[in-house]
Motif scaffolding. Structure first.
Motif, PDB file in Angstrom:
ATOM      1  N   TYR A 276       0.823  -1.216   0.000  1.00  0.00           N
ATOM      2  CA  TYR A 276       0.000   0.000   0.000  1.00  0.00           C
ATOM      3  C   TYR A 276       0.855   1.263   0.000  1.00  0.00           C
ATOM      4  N   ARG A 277       2.060   1.156  -0.549  1.00  0.00           N
ATOM      5  CA  ARG A 277       2.910   2.334  -0.712  1.00  0.00           C
ATOM      6  C   ARG A 277       3.300   2.452  -2.181  1.00  0.00           C
ATOM      7  N   GLU A 278       3.777   3.615  -2.567  1.00  0.00           N
ATOM      8  CA  GLU A 278       4.233   3.821  -3.950  1.00  0.00           C
ATOM      9  C   GLU A 278       5.280   2.770  -4.311  1.00  0.00           C
ATOM     10  N   PRO A 279       5.268   2.156  -5.457  1.00  0.00           N
ATOM     11  CA  PRO A 279       4.397   2.437  -6.611  1.00  0.00           C
ATOM     12  C   PRO A 279       3.166   1.531  -6.657  1.00  0.00           C
ATOM     13  N   PHE A 280       2.741   1.083  -5.471  1.00  0.00           N
ATOM     14  CA  PHE A 280       1.640   0.125  -5.469  1.00  0.00           C
ATOM     15  C   PHE A 280       0.312   0.799  -5.126  1.00  0.00           C
TER      16      PHE A 280
ATOM     17  N   ARG B 225       8.805   0.678 -12.557  1.00  0.00           N
ATOM     18  CA  ARG B 225       7.502   0.623 -11.892  1.00  0.00           C
ATOM     19  C   ARG B 225       6.659  -0.526 -12.444  1.00  0.00           C
TER      20      ARG B 225
ATOM     21  N   TYR C  85      -2.958  -5.448 -10.629  1.00  0.00           N
ATOM     22  CA  TYR C  85      -2.235  -4.813 -11.730  1.00  0.00           C
ATOM     23  C   TYR C  85      -2.326  -5.671 -12.983  1.00  0.00           C
TER      24      TYR C  85
ATOM     25  N   ARG D 217       5.374  -3.805 -10.306  1.00  0.00           N
ATOM     26  CA  ARG D 217       3.954  -4.161 -10.245  1.00  0.00           C
ATOM     27  C   ARG D 217       3.699  -5.546 -10.838  1.00  0.00           C
TER      28      ARG D 217
ATOM     29  N   LYS E  25      -3.140   2.415  -3.512  1.00  0.00           N
ATOM     30  CA  LYS E  25      -3.504   3.401  -2.493  1.00  0.00           C
ATOM     31  C   LYS E  25      -4.406   2.683  -1.498  1.00  0.00           C
TER      32      LYS E  25
END
Lengths: 257, 438
Positions: free
Chosen positions: B196-200, B345, B261, B349, B202
């Motif tokens: 639940y953090r960038e680049p994943f 990224r 993703y 993902r 929200k």
């Protein structure tokens, strides 16, 4: 007059056929009460009870290991719940076994959630033999009187218990109940093939206060393996306490707490 | 003057009895785990982890993990606290072996403090309680995959020696009677979850309601949940004892809106300039059914065999999987300039797609036994993906060398093409270690 004769004859015939049935029914009722009481003295049929259980496994007259568990059990509205928490040795500590009627879950450190298990799975490993402490025979088994015979110098009823469902660990149990005290004294456990699997002898040396009177409660169970008669398991119950539990005590989602 | 002295004595006594009560109601234990691990992974161009620049795995590593477990229980209040201190050793950094897969870090030691569990349960009478804090919320009857759980993505049991990350929850549980229970569940925080953090993804708070039924031979649960991102989840799962040795279970789920993703092609001026994007996009706002059935049978001699089959609508069909692997191929070759950020990224993902399994149809088998000879637990597992014919073998061996010392071995071997679920990242890994229970 003919009608009166016919009436008396009918009553006689009816009584002739009914009297054994009445006797059988009352005997069944009487034995049912005895079985219920025997269940009670082993921890069944109470709204809540807790005890410590010390298990000694003996092979060739040597203690090969010991296990300590805490048993919490309740029987409410005919529904049985029991939580067996392993305390020692450390390799078993924090393992738990939860029974809700015929539903069972097992948890141990490393598992991310309790896993559902069958009663045969429960019998393997560290929980083996704990099942003979199960005290719901009146609910789980059909019973008939096999004989009346003395055991340890006291008259006993010998009952034949047959499992009501395929879910029971033992298909048949031959069960000796003390005619006077209603204590279950001995049980022989048979598999589906009719083979004798194990024998248990029970002692009642724990004096516990229940509803204002002292009762002789289960204290020791000696279980003998039928295949290796030198192998025995001794279960010792202590610190018996009657109490009502929070509902969360018997929730599978709380087992890893 | 005397008044102050008496007050101080009373305060001292109250404080002392309070401290005494706290002391009497606290129990604690600790596991200390030391281990070494070897991972063989794919890192050539064309893989999801080119030059190991994405997953940053270590060929050889070790660790010393301290896992205390402290609990306080008194009257209606229970508190659990499980802090963690993990010291990781990068054995690759000690080695000059040129055959190592591209070691990415020269740091020899790293350490991390974290909280695996900190939660409190307040009993509201005998029938209800509130539970709040940081912990792992587990649901469902399956061993390998729990689609009914809308809160935790990583629910697999691949390596039980490594802990998954907790999240923050508040629950209210009410026992209605012997048969029925109801629970309100709010997943209010992401805690330290990297997914639940960038680049994943929200993180959105998720709210659920669960109704459970416990029969004499069976149990069933119904769970509904929703969040602000309009992701709705309906799950029905249960188990039934068929005989003393045979158990069946199922887990059926309908999702509307998911986190996942998938790859899509961004058209360029010509095909050679086309770029790929791996996104959590509008394709995920439709219905996704999932069904799992499982059974276990315990033999009289002891072992239990488990079989599970599941179909998940969230998994990729052949076209979607082809697009994803084309995106991986493309992105793995872009390691410079402005393309690099997007490529990295995309690859990250593609490794963490937001669900434990990539494709749709899987069969899982397990054979194992606990407490063999009083000292040994073993578990052998195989999971097969029917859609790309890849699979994974794994085994866990635990030997209780003494009452407080466990020696364990965990092995995982993946088979399958590079463009398959199990063949895309890791070839095999072995973990060997000891756990001392204090």
């Amino acid at each position: 007059m003919k009608i009166a004769k016919f009436y008396y004859l009918a009553v006689l015939v009816f009584a002739f056929f009914l009297s054994p049935a009445v006797t059988i029914a009352s005997t069944q009722e009487y034995l049912g009460e005895k079985l219920k009481q025997a269940d009670f003295f082993r921890g069944g049929r109470v709204s809540g009870v807790m005890w410590n259980l010390h298990v000694k496994n003996i092979e060739r007259n040597e203690i090969i290991n010991t296990i300590d568990v805490k048993v919490r059990a309740e029987n409410k509205n005919g529904r049985l719940s029991a939580l067996i928490s392993f305390l020692a040795p450390k390799k078993y500590s924090r393992q738990k076994l939860l029974l809700k009627d015929f539903n069972m879950w097992f948890s141990k450190p490393g598992l991310r959630r309790p896993i559902p298990i069958s009663s045969r799975q429960r019998l393997s490993g560290s929980a083996s033999n704990v099942d003979v402490v199960s005290a719901n025979y009146y609910e789980d088994y059909e019973f008939t009187l096999l004989s009346e015979e003395p055991l340890d110098g006291q008259l006993s009823y010998v009952l034949n218990l047959t499992a009501k469902t395929r879910l029971m660990s033992y298909y048949r149990i031959k069960y000796w109940i003390n005619a006077k005290t209603s204590h279950g004294l001995r049980a022989e456990f048979y598999g589906k093939s009719g083979k004798l699997i194990k024998t248990a002898n029970y002692k009642y040396e724990n004096q516990v206060s229940y509803k204002g009177s002292l009762v002789d409660f289960i204290s020791h169970v000696t279980i003998t393996d039928n295949i290796n008669s030198d192998d025995r398991t001794i279960l010792e119950m202590s610190d018996i306490e009657f109490k009502d539990f929070d509902r969360s005590t018997f929730q599978n989602k709380r087992m890893l707490d | 003057m005397y008044g102050w002295v008496i007050l101080l004595i009373i305060m001292g006594q109250v404080g002392s009895s309070f401290a005494q009560e706290i002391k009497e109601n606290i129990t604690s234990s600790m596991d200390v785990m030391v281990f070494t691990r070897t991972i063989n992974f794919y890192d050539t161009t064309g893989t999801v982890n080119p030059d190991n620049r994405i997953a940053q795995l270590q060929n050889d590593s070790g660790g010393l993990y301290f896992r205390p477990d402290i609990r306080y229980q008194s009257r209606g209040l229970s508190i659990w606290f499980k802090p963690r201190l993990n010291i990781d050793v990068n054995l690759d950094a000690f080695s000059s072996n040129e055959h190592m897969n591209n070691p990415v870090s020269t740091e020899k030691y790293e350490h991390e403090f974290s909280t695996q569990e900190l939660k409190a349960k307040f009993q509201l009478g005998g029938e209800a309680y509130v539970l709040a804090g940081r912990y792992i919320k587990e649901l469902g009857p399956s061993i390998i995959y729990n689609p009914s759980n809308p809160f935790v993505i990583e629910t697999g049991q691949l390596n039980p020696k490594l802990e998954i990350r907790p999240m923050d929850f508040v629950e209210l549980n009410v026992t209605i009677n012997q048969e029925w229970e109801a629970t309100l569940i709010a997943n209010v925080g992401r805690a330290d979850n990297a997914i639940y953090r960038e680049p994943f993804f929200k993180f959105y708070r998720t709210y659920g309601f669960m109704l459970e039924y416990y029969g004499v031979y069976d149990s069933y649960s119904l769970l509904v949940s929703t969040n602000r991102k309009q992701q709705h989840h309906l799950a029905l799962f249960g188990q039934r004892n068929i005989s003393d040795s045979f158990l069946v279970w199922s887990d059926i789920v309908l999702d509307r809106g998911i986190n996942r993703y998938y790859a899509q092609k961004i058209p360029g001026i010509d095909d050679a300039l086309s770029q790929y994007d791996v996104i959590n996009g509008p394709e995920n706002y439709r219905s996704f059914p999932t069904a799992l059935v499982g059974s276990s049978y315990t033999f009289e001699v002891g072992p239990t065999v488990t079989l599970e089959y599941f179909y998940t609508g969230r998994g990729f069909d052949d076209d979607e999987a082809k697009t994803l692997f084309d995106a991986i191929d493309f992105s793995s070759q872009k390691n410079a300039g402005t393309d690099k950020l997007l490529s990295n990224r995309n690859l990250a993902r593609a490794i963490n797609i937001g669900q434990p399994y990539l494709r749709k149809n899987y069969l899982f088998t397990q054979f194992g036994e606990n407490d063999l000879y009083g000292i040994l637990n073993y578990t052998l597992r195989y999971i097969h993906s029917f859609d790309d014919n890849s699979g994974q073998y794994s085994g866990i061996l635990e030997w209780h060398a003494s009452d407080s010392l466990e020696v364990f071995l965990v092995g995982i071997y993946n088979e399958g093409a590079r463009r398959s679920d199990f063949g895309r990242l890791i070839d095999y890994q072995m973990m060997f270690g000891l756990i001392k229970r204090i």
